[in-house]
Design an enzyme around this catalytic site. Structure first.
Site, PDB file in Angstrom:
ATOM      1  N   HIS A 191       0.922  -1.072   0.044  1.00  0.00           N
ATOM      2  CA  HIS A 191       0.077   0.164   0.238  1.00  0.00           C
ATOM      3  C   HIS A 191       0.812   1.290  -0.117  1.00  0.00           C
ATOM      4  O   HIS A 191       0.443   2.130  -0.565  1.00  0.00           O
ATOM      5  CB  HIS A 191      -0.930   0.053   1.014  1.00  0.00           C
ATOM      6  CG  HIS A 191      -1.914  -1.104   1.248  1.00  0.00           C
ATOM      7  ND1 HIS A 191      -1.727  -2.039   2.106  1.00  0.00           N
ATOM      8  CD2 HIS A 191      -2.923  -1.442   0.610  1.00  0.00           C
ATOM      9  CE1 HIS A 191      -2.877  -2.801   2.230  1.00  0.00           C
ATOM     10  NE2 HIS A 191      -3.528  -2.547   1.100  1.00  0.00           N
ATOM     11  N   ASP A 200      -3.668  -7.109  -7.591  1.00  0.00           N
ATOM     12  CA  ASP A 200      -4.955  -7.425  -7.947  1.00  0.00           C
ATOM     13  C   ASP A 200      -5.203  -7.070  -9.347  1.00  0.00           C
ATOM     14  O   ASP A 200      -5.958  -6.118 -10.006  1.00  0.00           O
ATOM     15  CB  ASP A 200      -5.964  -6.863  -7.011  1.00  0.00           C
ATOM     16  CG  ASP A 200      -5.626  -6.876  -5.757  1.00  0.00           C
ATOM     17  OD1 ASP A 200      -6.119  -8.126  -5.047  1.00  0.00           O
ATOM     18  OD2 ASP A 200      -4.759  -6.075  -4.876  1.00  0.00           O
TER      19      ASP A 200
HETATM   20  P1  AMP Z   1      -6.588  -3.779  -0.421  1.00  0.00           P
HETATM   21  O1  AMP Z   1      -6.314  -2.839   0.757  1.00  0.00           O
HETATM   22  O2  AMP Z   1      -6.227  -5.165  -0.244  1.00  0.00           O
HETATM   23  O3  AMP Z   1      -7.901  -3.427  -1.117  1.00  0.00           O
HETATM   24  O4  AMP Z   1      -5.591  -3.241  -1.535  1.00  0.00           O
HETATM   25  C1  AMP Z   1      -5.260  -1.570  -1.761  1.00  0.00           C
HETATM   26  C2  AMP Z   1      -4.649  -1.542  -2.978  1.00  0.00           C
HETATM   27  O5  AMP Z   1      -3.212  -1.971  -2.692  1.00  0.00           O
HETATM   28  C3  AMP Z   1      -5.175  -2.287  -4.070  1.00  0.00           C
HETATM   29  O6  AMP Z   1      -4.762  -1.382  -5.264  1.00  0.00           O
HETATM   30  C4  AMP Z   1      -4.045  -3.171  -4.128  1.00  0.00           C
HETATM   31  O7  AMP Z   1      -3.727  -4.070  -5.560  1.00  0.00           O
HETATM   32  C5  AMP Z   1      -3.028  -2.609  -3.788  1.00  0.00           C
HETATM   33  N1  AMP Z   1      -1.970  -3.790  -3.264  1.00  0.00           N
HETATM   34  C6  AMP Z   1      -2.252  -4.815  -2.292  1.00  0.00           C
HETATM   35  N2  AMP Z   1      -1.250  -5.652  -1.987  1.00  0.00           N
HETATM   36  C7  AMP Z   1      -0.156  -5.137  -2.735  1.00  0.00           C
HETATM   37  C8  AMP Z   1       1.152  -5.594  -2.926  1.00  0.00           C
HETATM   38  N3  AMP Z   1       1.719  -6.489  -2.176  1.00  0.00           N
HETATM   39  N4  AMP Z   1       1.880  -4.668  -4.046  1.00  0.00           N
HETATM   40  C9  AMP Z   1       1.248  -3.556  -4.490  1.00  0.00           C
HETATM   41  N5  AMP Z   1       0.073  -3.181  -4.367  1.00  0.00           N
HETATM   42  C10 AMP Z   1      -0.544  -3.940  -3.466  1.00  0.00           C
END
Ligand code: AMP
Length: 278
Positions: free
Chosen positions: A37, A150
């Site tokens: 994030h 994602d």
């Molecule tokens: P989430 O909190 O899981 O909904 O993720 C929020 C954002 O962070 C989304 O755009 C995800 O694709 C991105 N994200 C989550 N994990 C990662 C990671 N390991 N590397 C890069 N971006 C990430």
């Protein structure tokens, strides 16, 4: 960093910035933040003078049996991390702010929302498209930053932004991984020590399949091999390992153009997803 929970206060802040001609970059999240994030926040800072992060565990993208109620939360920790990363504003609304009484819009997604995650979590992409569209508007975003982690979600968000002519651009950041290859994810917090070790096999199996594809193997063969590896490593269920064309998410029988290999599998009660460029 401003911490704002209601739409009127958010509007006042974004209006102030817009009046000064400052662009706004948005990083939507569900919280329990990790280095993945924060890489999005760092990219957002390069893209615009003002950065808004949102933390909202969006009920419209969870099916009733999924982990909405137990999704990990640590708002105080998240605030400290965002502050240190140079975020200007955290928008952390409650459900009634995002979906006020009388809210009646739904989004049905076809195209890149079909298959893979769309098959296994049919609720998800309509909910993602809805919450993103709403957050883009509430935050007056000029650009929004998403993670390649994602990948199908990125394809869906790009599609909805294009289809609805939303006045913003979508940027992406490569997946941030632990040293052993596991993609960072808030849901990794559910893994016990043994499962955490096994989890590395997801990325390894995708990498192995990529090598096979580059050597000329068909997608079906390479993907079934990867699925077998996951089962052997103790994954309880493999939802899919699949090859898609990177450009438009179309299926490919073999590696005839740059592709994405995507996988989703269950370790006990924890569902992990990952993808790599091939
Ligand atoms: P989430 O909190 O899981 O909904 O993720 C929020 C954002 O962070 C989304 O755009 C995800 O694709 C991105 N994200 C989550 N994990 C990662 C990671 N390991 N590397 C890069 N971006 C990430």
């Amino acid at each position: 960093m401003l911490v704002i929970r209601d739409a009127a206060a958010l509007r006042a802040a974004t209006q102030g910035w817009k009046n000064q001609g400052e662009r706004i970059a948005l990083v939507p999240t569900m919280g329990y933040l990790h280095a993945g994030h924060l890489a999005l926040v760092a990219r957002a800072r390069e893209l615009a003078p003002r950065v808004i992060a949102t933390i909202f565990v969006n009920p419209t993208q969870f099916a009733p049996h999924e982990d909405l109620g137990r999704y990990p939360r640590d708002e105080a920790g998240d605030i400290a991390k965002l502050e240190a990363a140079g975020c200007d504003l955290l928008f952390a609304p409650d459900v009634a702010t995002v979906y006020p009484p009388g809210f009646a819009t739904r989004i049905t997604m076809a195209g890149p929302a079909e298959g893979l995650e769309g098959t296994h979590r049919p609720q998800m992409f309509g909910g993602v498209a809805l919450v993103c569209t709403r957050l883009f508007g509430l935050c007056a975003a000029d650009v929004a930053v998403f993670g390649e982690k994602d990948w199908q979600q990125v394809m869906v968000v790009r599609q909805v932004a294009r289809d609805l002519a939303l006045p913003l651009t979508i940027e992406t950041v490569p997946t941030i991984r632990a040293e052993d290859g596991l993609a960072l994810s808030s849901r990794n917090a559910y893994l016990d020590a043994e499962a955490r070790q096994r989890a590395t096999v997801l990325h390894a199996a995708l990498q192995h399949a990529a090598t096979r594809l580059r050597a000329g193997a068909g997608a079906e063969e390479a993907c079934s091999e990867a699925e077998a590896r996951l089962s052997e490593a103790g994954f309880r269920q493999v939802d899919y390992v699949a090859l898609r064309r990177a450009e438009d998410f179309a299926q490919m029988a073999r590696l005839e153009a740059p592709g994405r290999l995507l996988g989703a599998a269950w370790l006990g009660q924890v569902r992990l997803i990952d993808n790599i460029l091939v």
